[in-house]
Each structure stands twice: as C-alpha cells, then as structure tokens.
Enzyme design. Structure first.
Site, PDB file in Angstrom:
ATOM      1  N   ARG A   1       0.816  -1.223   0.000  1.00  0.00           N
ATOM      2  CA  ARG A   1       0.000   0.000   0.000  1.00  0.00           C
ATOM      3  C   ARG A   1       0.842   1.262   0.000  1.00  0.00           C
ATOM      4  NH1 ARG A   1      -4.448   0.179   4.638  1.00  0.00           N
ATOM      5  NH2 ARG A   1      -2.674  -0.391   5.899  1.00  0.00           N
ATOM      6  N   TYR A   2       2.023   1.185   0.609  1.00  0.00           N
ATOM      7  CA  TYR A   2       2.899   2.358   0.731  1.00  0.00           C
ATOM      8  C   TYR A   2       4.093   2.163  -0.200  1.00  0.00           C
ATOM      9  CZ  TYR A   2       0.399   2.923   5.199  1.00  0.00           C
ATOM     10  OH  TYR A   2      -0.553   3.054   6.175  1.00  0.00           O
TER      11      TYR A   2
ATOM     12  N   ARG B   1       7.370   0.122   1.631  1.00  0.00           N
ATOM     13  CA  ARG B   1       7.238  -0.970   2.586  1.00  0.00           C
ATOM     14  C   ARG B   1       6.067  -1.875   2.220  1.00  0.00           C
ATOM     15  NH1 ARG B   1       5.980   3.977   4.295  1.00  0.00           N
ATOM     16  NH2 ARG B   1       4.187   4.359   5.656  1.00  0.00           N
TER      17      ARG B   1
ATOM     18  N   CYS C   1      -3.504 -17.671  14.193  1.00  0.00           N
ATOM     19  CA  CYS C   1      -3.122 -16.878  15.359  1.00  0.00           C
ATOM     20  C   CYS C   1      -3.218 -17.790  16.568  1.00  0.00           C
ATOM     21  CB  CYS C   1      -4.071 -15.701  15.552  1.00  0.00           C
ATOM     22  SG  CYS C   1      -3.999 -14.540  14.190  1.00  0.00           S
TER      23      CYS C   1
ATOM     24  N   CYS D   1      -8.917 -12.495  18.042  1.00  0.00           N
ATOM     25  CA  CYS D   1      -9.539 -11.300  18.632  1.00  0.00           C
ATOM     26  C   CYS D   1     -10.838 -11.022  17.874  1.00  0.00           C
ATOM     27  CB  CYS D   1      -8.620 -10.092  18.471  1.00  0.00           C
ATOM     28  SG  CYS D   1      -6.911 -10.472  18.868  1.00  0.00           S
TER      29      CYS D   1
ATOM     30  N   CYS E   1     -10.875  -8.348  14.943  1.00  0.00           N
ATOM     31  CA  CYS E   1      -9.707  -8.395  14.053  1.00  0.00           C
ATOM     32  C   CYS E   1      -9.993  -7.758  12.687  1.00  0.00           C
ATOM     33  CB  CYS E   1      -9.294  -9.841  13.851  1.00  0.00           C
ATOM     34  SG  CYS E   1      -7.924 -10.003  12.697  1.00  0.00           S
TER      35      CYS E   1
ATOM     36  N   ARG F   1      -8.451  -8.354  10.067  1.00  0.00           N
ATOM     37  CA  ARG F   1      -8.327  -9.378   9.019  1.00  0.00           C
ATOM     38  C   ARG F   1      -9.193 -10.592   9.313  1.00  0.00           C
ATOM     39  NH1 ARG F   1      -2.726  -8.386   9.305  1.00  0.00           N
ATOM     40  NH2 ARG F   1      -2.782  -6.357   8.322  1.00  0.00           N
TER      41      ARG F   1
ATOM     42  N   ASP G   1     -11.203  -0.486  13.290  1.00  0.00           N
ATOM     43  CA  ASP G   1     -11.600  -0.506  11.874  1.00  0.00           C
ATOM     44  C   ASP G   1     -13.059  -0.941  11.731  1.00  0.00           C
ATOM     45  OD1 ASP G   1      -9.106   0.263  10.894  1.00  0.00           O
ATOM     46  OD2 ASP G   1      -8.358  -1.793  11.034  1.00  0.00           O
TER      47      ASP G   1
ATOM     48  N   ASP H   1      -6.830   3.864  10.337  1.00  0.00           N
ATOM     49  CA  ASP H   1      -6.379   3.241   9.091  1.00  0.00           C
ATOM     50  C   ASP H   1      -7.507   3.507   8.096  1.00  0.00           C
ATOM     51  OD1 ASP H   1      -4.555   1.875   7.560  1.00  0.00           O
ATOM     52  OD2 ASP H   1      -4.297   0.290   9.042  1.00  0.00           O
TER      53      ASP H   1
ATOM     54  N   LYS I   1      -2.449   4.807   7.211  1.00  0.00           N
ATOM     55  CA  LYS I   1      -2.728   5.321   8.560  1.00  0.00           C
ATOM     56  C   LYS I   1      -2.717   6.837   8.548  1.00  0.00           C
ATOM     57  CE  LYS I   1      -0.690   1.263  10.483  1.00  0.00           C
ATOM     58  NZ  LYS I   1      -0.335   0.815   9.109  1.00  0.00           N
TER      59      LYS I   1
HETATM   60  S1  SF4 Z   1      -5.861  -8.938  15.693  1.00  0.00           S
HETATM   61 FE1  SF4 Z   1      -6.291 -10.539  14.181  1.00  0.00          FE
HETATM   62  S2  SF4 Z   1      -4.295 -11.049  13.285  1.00  0.00           S
HETATM   63 FE2  SF4 Z   1      -3.908  -9.975  15.228  1.00  0.00          FE
HETATM   64  S3  SF4 Z   1      -3.732 -11.606  16.791  1.00  0.00           S
HETATM   65 FE3  SF4 Z   1      -5.859 -10.904  16.808  1.00  0.00          FE
HETATM   66  S4  SF4 Z   1      -6.915 -12.328  15.404  1.00  0.00           S
HETATM   67 FE4  SF4 Z   1      -4.720 -12.509  14.980  1.00  0.00          FE
END
Ligand code: SF4
Length: 357
Positions: free
Chosen positions: A89-90, A93, A102, A106, A109, A111, A270, A307, A314
């Site tokens: 995207r940048y 980087r 993972c 979370c 998340c 993603r 997000d 973001d 960001k």
């Molecule tokens: S935010 Fe998403 S990518 Fe990061 S540890 Fe939690 S579940 Fe995994």
C-alpha cells in the site's frame, strides 16, 4: 496451541456463558473462529461476560449485525495484493502475511475475513513468491511480517524466512507484528530469542489491549526480547467498554513502559463487519488522548490513528488531517492528499439501518 479452546462445548466447561455468547457460538456460519490459549483463558473471568479481556475473545451475537459503513475488507488490502500474502500500500514498505493462524482470535480483528481460514499456508512455495516479489521490487526497504501471527511459525521456518529477507540487499528493516507475547508468553523461549537475535535489525510490534494482560509471564517474555536487543513497540485498538477510559489506558501505557515496550499506535477500531459494539466515536478517542497528554510522560503517548477505509493508509488524528464531517462520515486527508471517509455516527443520531447478516 494444541490445547486451545476452540468449541462451545469446551468453553462452557470453563465459563458461565451469557445468552449473547451462547447465541453467537450456537449460530456458527461465517463467524471468525473461536481460539483461546489456555494461558489467556486463565485470565478471563468465568462469571462476568462484561470483563474486558473476555469481551475481546468470546463472541457475542452482535458480531452478526451489519451497520452502515462496515465491510469485510475495510482497508482495501485485497486490492493492493500483487501476490498472495503481500499487501503493498505504501511506496517503500510491504505487509507480508506469512500465514493465517493466530494463537488466539480477537473478535475485532481487521483481518477476520482471512485469519483462521486455512487459506494462507506457510509453505515455502507460497512464501517464496512473496520473497521473489520483494527481491524484484527495489523500492521496498521495510517489511512487516504479520498474518495471522508470525510467532506461531516454528523456529526453523521463521529462521529461514528472516534469513531470506536479510539476504535481500535493499531490505533494510524487518518488523514482526505479533500478539503471541501477550496470549502465549511461554512461546518466547531462550531458543526463539537466540534465533531472532541473528537477524538484526529486527523490531517487534506487540498487540496489547488492557492492563490485565501485563502479568508476570508477559513481563518475563518482554524482558527476554528486550535483553536480546529487540526494540519493542505496542499496538492497541481502542475498544468501547474495554480500554476507552483514561485510567485504564494510562495504566496500560505505564505498564508497557515498565516492560520496555514503547507505545506506538492507538488505532481507531476498523469498521469491519459486525464491529459496531466495539467501535467508539472518534471524539471519544480524541478526548482520551487529551486526558493523557501532559498528564504522563511523552514516551507513554501512542500516536492515535485511523487506518483509512479504502486503502489510504494510517492517518494520525491531527488538525491538518481531519477535514470535517459529512453526515455520519468523518472526512480525512491521507499522506497522498486523497480524502477518505470513516463511518463515525454521532451519539443520539442512531444508526441509519441495522440488519442481521
Ligand atoms: S488482531 Fe487478528 S491477526 Fe492480530 S492476533 Fe488478533 S486475530 Fe490474529
């Protein structure tokens, strides 16, 4: 990892589930998988569904609600993916998604459309495609390994990957984004740290959420990493009812400094699908930063960023980047000069429409 809590049946042997939690787990469907390490589970309150750490890991039925402005890929990462697992995207980087596992998942998340799906495998053939892209793109000087969580790879696989990256002359700097030191601090073994030490300059960005995560086990893990000369930064997502008060956030930031972790980014949550119960208003985040600035050392202050939806990168919440409002959207100018919208309904106005997925 083998003993993670992954099913409703297992979870209800440990926690007294609320109706909202049971409804979410009973629905299945498109939900981000459940996965909680035994260590992190030991920090959850078995009786209180509103406990901050429990809210971040145990799904509730609100995850199935879709509100205006939300999307499965709000940052437009898929549009900036030249080869599987690389997000460019940048200009200088890239984000390298090494796999989609993972240690714990979370609920907010960014993603969640990708993680835990088993589609991004860490096999050498796929990783080599990413390495080849980086090798053939000389303007890339900075690589952020993420996923999924890179520290859930084996030592050998990670050693190989870091060695390959370090052999590319224009890659000056490698970072690892990880939550493993927080949800599975036992993974930070002397052997892992010794291997990481070979690949300097290497930085780690650790995902912290709440001061209750700063246990003696996490203190020890961070000490091991710091003692190996690895600079540690933190990334925290601002979450409604979890860490959106000045005393809670200040406690977290101070504990991080004592662990030699420099607070780096505080993210506005997000607008992923089903995240309305986690998102604060932007004003709440600005008020939080105002309550911290001057009342604590500058080293403790993260940069508060959004973001930008649509791949704008960001955007720090500064007077020059916040252009104003258009109804329920906040208008933001990114580093490219382009204007982006973040869905930011104001309290009292309500949400225009709310539908079940
Ligand atoms: S935010 Fe998403 S990518 Fe990061 S540890 Fe939690 S579940 Fe995994």
């Amino acid at each position: 990892m083998r003993h993670r809590i992954r099913t409703l049946a297992k979870l209800e042997t440990i926690l007294e589930l609320s109706d909202a939690e049971r409804a979410a787990l009973g629905q299945g469907g498109d939900l981000l998988p459940l996965g909680i390490t035994p260590y992190y589970m030991s920090l959850l309150d078995p009786a209180d569904p509103q406990q901050p750490l429990r809210r971040t890991m145990v799904p509730v039925h609100q995850e199935f609600l879709r509100t205006p402005g939300e999307a499965d890929d709000p940052l437009g990462e898929d549009e900036h993916t030249p080869v599987p697992g690389i997000v460019h995207r940048y200009p200088d980087r890239v984000l390298f998604l090494v796999h989609d596992h993972c240690a714990s998942y979370c609920r907010y998340c960014t993603r969640s459309r990708v993680v835990g799906q088993g589609e991004l495998q860490p096999d050498r053939a796929r990783l080599s495609l990413g390495l080849e892209y980086i090798r053939n793109t000389p303007q890339i000087r900075d690589v952020l390994l993420s996923g999924g969580d890179p520290l859930t790879l084996s030592d050998d696989k990670l050693d190989w990957l870091l060695g390959e990256l370090r052999s590319i002359p224009h890659v000056q700097f490698v970072r690892i984004g990880t939550m493993v030191p927080v949800v599975m601090p036992q993974r930070i073994t002397p052997a892992l740290v010794k291997m990481l030490h070979k690949h300097h300059p290497l930085w780690l960005s650790i995902h912290f959420t709440h001061p209750d995560e700063c246990t003696p086990e996490v203190v020890r893990a961070c000490r091991r990493l710091s003692d190996a000369g690895i600079p540690l930064g933190s990334q925290t997502v601002l979450l409604k009812g979890v860490n959106d008060s000045v005393p809670v956030m200040r406690d977290l930031l101070h504990r991080q400094l004592m662990m030699r972790v420099r607070p780096y980014y505080l993210y506005q949550c997000d607008p992923i699908s089903g995240s309305a119960h986690f998102r604060t208003t932007v004003q709440a985040g600005l008020d939080l930063m105002r309550g911290l600035r001057g009342h604590t050392t500058g080293y403790a202050l993260p940069t508060y960023v959004i973001d930008a939806p649509g791949g704008g990168g960001k955007i720090p919440l500064l007077p020059e980047s916040v252009l104003g409002r258009d109804g329920d959207s906040l208008l933001l100018r990114s580093y490219t000069g382009k204007v982006h919208r973040y869905p930011d309904p104001q309290p009292g106005r309500g949400v225009a429409r709310c539908e079940s997925a």
